[in-house]
Design a protein around this motif. Structure first.
Motif, short mmCIF file in Angstrom:
data_model
loop_
_atom_site.label_atom_id
_atom_site.label_comp_id
_atom_site.label_asym_id
_atom_site.label_seq_id
_atom_site.Cartn_x
_atom_site.Cartn_y
_atom_site.Cartn_z
N LYS A 1 32.44 -22.63 40.32
CA LYS A 1 33.30 -22.74 41.51
C LYS A 1 32.65 -22.08 42.72
O LYS A 1 32.70 -22.62 43.83
CB LYS A 1 34.66 -22.11 41.24
N VAL A 2 32.02 -20.93 42.50
CA VAL A 2 31.35 -20.22 43.60
C VAL A 2 30.27 -21.10 44.22
O VAL A 2 30.18 -21.24 45.44
CB VAL A 2 30.75 -18.88 43.10
N LYS A 3 29.44 -21.73 43.37
CA LYS A 3 28.36 -22.57 43.88
C LYS A 3 28.90 -23.80 44.60
O LYS A 3 28.34 -24.22 45.63
CB LYS A 3 27.43 -22.98 42.73
N ALA A 4 29.99 -24.36 44.09
CA ALA A 4 30.60 -25.52 44.75
C ALA A 4 31.16 -25.13 46.12
O ALA A 4 30.99 -25.86 47.11
CB ALA A 4 31.71 -26.11 43.88
N ASP A 5 31.83 -23.96 46.18
CA ASP A 5 32.38 -23.48 47.45
C ASP A 5 31.26 -23.19 48.46
O ASP A 5 31.38 -23.52 49.65
CB ASP A 5 33.22 -22.21 47.23
N LEU A 6 30.18 -22.59 47.98
CA LEU A 6 29.06 -22.26 48.88
C LEU A 6 28.36 -23.53 49.38
O LEU A 6 27.96 -23.59 50.54
CB LEU A 6 28.06 -21.36 48.15
N ALA A 7 28.25 -24.52 48.50
CA ALA A 7 27.63 -25.79 48.91
C ALA A 7 28.47 -26.46 50.00
O ALA A 7 27.93 -27.01 50.97
CB ALA A 7 27.49 -26.71 47.71
N ALA A 8 29.80 -26.39 49.86
CA ALA A 8 30.70 -26.96 50.87
C ALA A 8 30.57 -26.20 52.19
O ALA A 8 30.56 -26.80 53.27
CB ALA A 8 32.14 -26.93 50.36
N LYS A 9 30.48 -24.88 52.10
CA LYS A 9 30.31 -24.06 53.30
C LYS A 9 29.00 -24.39 54.01
O LYS A 9 28.94 -24.47 55.24
CB LYS A 9 30.31 -22.57 52.94
N MET A 10 27.95 -24.56 53.22
CA MET A 10 26.64 -24.87 53.79
C MET A 10 26.67 -26.20 54.53
O MET A 10 26.07 -26.33 55.60
CB MET A 10 25.60 -24.89 52.68
N GLU A 11 27.36 -27.20 53.96
CA GLU A 11 27.44 -28.51 54.59
C GLU A 11 28.13 -28.43 55.95
O GLU A 11 27.79 -29.18 56.87
CB GLU A 11 28.19 -29.49 53.68
N LYS A 12 29.11 -27.53 56.07
CA LYS A 12 29.85 -27.40 57.32
C LYS A 12 29.14 -26.49 58.33
O LYS A 12 29.49 -26.47 59.50
CB LYS A 12 31.25 -26.83 57.04
N SER A 13 28.15 -25.75 57.85
CA SER A 13 27.43 -24.83 58.74
C SER A 13 26.32 -25.56 59.48
O SER A 13 26.10 -26.75 59.30
CB SER A 13 26.85 -23.67 57.92
N SER A 14 25.59 -24.79 60.27
CA SER A 14 24.46 -25.36 61.03
C SER A 14 23.14 -25.25 60.26
O SER A 14 22.09 -25.63 60.78
CB SER A 14 24.32 -24.62 62.37
N LEU A 15 23.21 -24.77 59.02
CA LEU A 15 21.98 -24.51 58.27
C LEU A 15 21.18 -25.80 58.02
O LEU A 15 19.96 -25.83 58.22
CB LEU A 15 22.32 -23.83 56.93
N LYS A 16 21.86 -26.87 57.58
CA LYS A 16 21.15 -28.12 57.31
C LYS A 16 20.58 -28.72 58.59
O LYS A 16 19.47 -29.27 58.59
CB LYS A 16 22.09 -29.12 56.63
N ALA A 17 21.34 -28.60 59.68
CA ALA A 17 20.85 -29.11 60.97
C ALA A 17 19.61 -28.34 61.41
O ALA A 17 18.64 -28.93 61.90
CB ALA A 17 21.94 -29.01 62.03
N ASN A 18 19.63 -27.02 61.23
CA ASN A 18 18.48 -26.19 61.59
C ASN A 18 17.26 -26.57 60.75
O ASN A 18 16.13 -26.63 61.25
CB ASN A 18 18.80 -24.71 61.40
N ALA A 19 17.49 -26.81 59.46
CA ALA A 19 16.39 -27.20 58.56
C ALA A 19 15.82 -28.55 59.00
O ALA A 19 14.61 -28.76 59.02
CB ALA A 19 16.88 -27.27 57.12
N GLY A 20 16.71 -29.48 59.38
CA GLY A 20 16.28 -30.79 59.85
C GLY A 20 15.46 -30.69 61.13
O GLY A 20 14.47 -31.41 61.29
N ASN A 21 15.88 -29.80 62.02
CA ASN A 21 15.15 -29.61 63.27
C ASN A 21 13.74 -29.07 63.02
O ASN A 21 12.78 -29.47 63.70
CB ASN A 21 15.90 -28.65 64.19
N ARG A 22 13.63 -28.18 62.05
CA ARG A 22 12.30 -27.64 61.71
C ARG A 22 11.41 -28.73 61.11
O ARG A 22 10.21 -28.78 61.38
CB ARG A 22 12.44 -26.48 60.73
N LEU A 23 12.02 -29.60 60.31
CA LEU A 23 11.27 -30.71 59.74
C LEU A 23 10.75 -31.63 60.84
O LEU A 23 9.57 -32.01 60.84
CB LEU A 23 12.17 -31.50 58.78
N ILE A 24 11.62 -31.96 61.79
CA ILE A 24 11.23 -32.82 62.91
C ILE A 24 10.09 -32.19 63.71
O ILE A 24 9.13 -32.86 64.10
CB ILE A 24 12.43 -33.10 63.84
N SER A 25 10.19 -30.88 63.94
CA SER A 25 9.16 -30.17 64.72
C SER A 25 7.80 -30.26 64.04
O SER A 25 6.77 -30.43 64.71
CB SER A 25 9.55 -28.70 64.90
#
Length: 201
Positions: A142-166
Motif C-alpha cells: 500500500k505504501v508503494k502504491a500511495d507513493l507511486a500515485a503521489k509521484m505521478e501528481k508531483s513535478s518529479l516525472k516532468a522534471n525527469a522528462g525535461n532532463r531527458l529532452i535537454s
C-alpha cells in the motif's frame, strides 16, 4: 608518345584521387565525429525526489458471531526516496551518411525506483491478533502504491522528462552544426519543443 600516355595516366589517377577519395574521407570523418559526440551524450540521467507520509493501519479479528473482537493497529511514518532514471546509453540510432541523417530508433523507458523507510509507532496488538509478515507485506504494498500515485501528481516525472529532452537536444545541436538532419518517428526534429511533443512526455 610514351610521355603523353604517362601524363594521361597520371592525370586520370590524380582526378580520381581528388574527385572521389576526398569526399569519402570527409564522410568517414563526419560519421566518426558524430558517433563520438553521440557516445558522449549516452549516460545515466537520474532525477531524485523525497516524499513523506503518515498512515494508520488497522485490522480486526472477530469471533463468536462477532461478539468478541481483537484489534491491532499502528501509526506508520514513511520517508521515501524516489528516483527516475533514463539510461541514454541504451538509445538506439541509425546514421545515414549518404543523406546526412541521424535517426533515433528507440529511447529507453524511464526506470522508477521507490525506496521507502517505514517506521511503526503506537503499535497495539494482542496474542489473538498479532502483527505478522502478511501485515507487513500489505503495508509495504500500500505504501508503494500511495507513493507511486503521489509521484505521478508531483513535478518529479516532468522534471525527469525535461532532463531527458535537454540531453537529447545535444544531438539536435550536433546535427545543426554538421548540417545534418535529426529524425524520430518519421519526423524531422527541428526544435526542443518538437522533440518534447514527439516524445509525448
Amino acid at each position: 608518345m610514351l610521355y603523353l600516355i604517362v601524363l594521361v595516366v597520371i592525370g586520370v589517377v590524380l582526378y580520381k584521387y581528388f574527385a572521389f577519395e576526398k569526399p569519402t574521407t570527409t564522410t568517414e570523418y563526419n560519421t566518426n565525429l558524430i558517433q563520438e559526440k553521440i557516445k558522449n551524450v549516452g549516460k545515466l540521467v537520474v532525477t531524485e525526489g523525497h516524499f513523506s507520509q503518515v498512515m494508520t493501519y488497522k485490522d480486526q479479528q472477530k469471533y463468536l458471531m462477532d461478539l468478541i473482537s481483537f484489534e491491532k493497529k499502528a501509526l506508520i511514518v514513511i520517508n521515501a526516496d524516489v528516483t527516475i532514471a533514463y539510461d541514454l546509453r541504451q538509445v538506439q540510432y541509425d546514421i545515414d551518411a549518404k543523406n546526412k541523417t541521424i535517426t533515433i530508433v528507440s529511447i529507453p523507458k524511464e526506470e522508477i525506483k521507490i525506496s521507502p523507510d517505514i517506521q511503526f509507532y503506537d503499535v497495539e496488538q494482542s496474542r489473538m491478533n498479532p502483527f505478522t509478515g502478511d501485515d507487513y507485506n500489505k503495508i509495504n504494498k500500500k505504501v508503494k502504491a500511495d507513493l507511486a500515485a503521489k509521484m505521478e501528481k508531483s513535478s518529479l516525472k516532468a522534471n525527469a522528462g525535461n532532463r531527458l529532452i535537454s540531453e537529447l537536444a545535444k544531438i539536435l545541436i550536433l546535427t545543426r552544426e554538421m548540417r545534418w538532419k535529426l529524425e524520430y518517428k518519421n519526423q524531422v526534429i527541428e526544435s526542443e519543443k518538437q522533440m518534447e511533443e514527439t516524445l509525448k512526455l
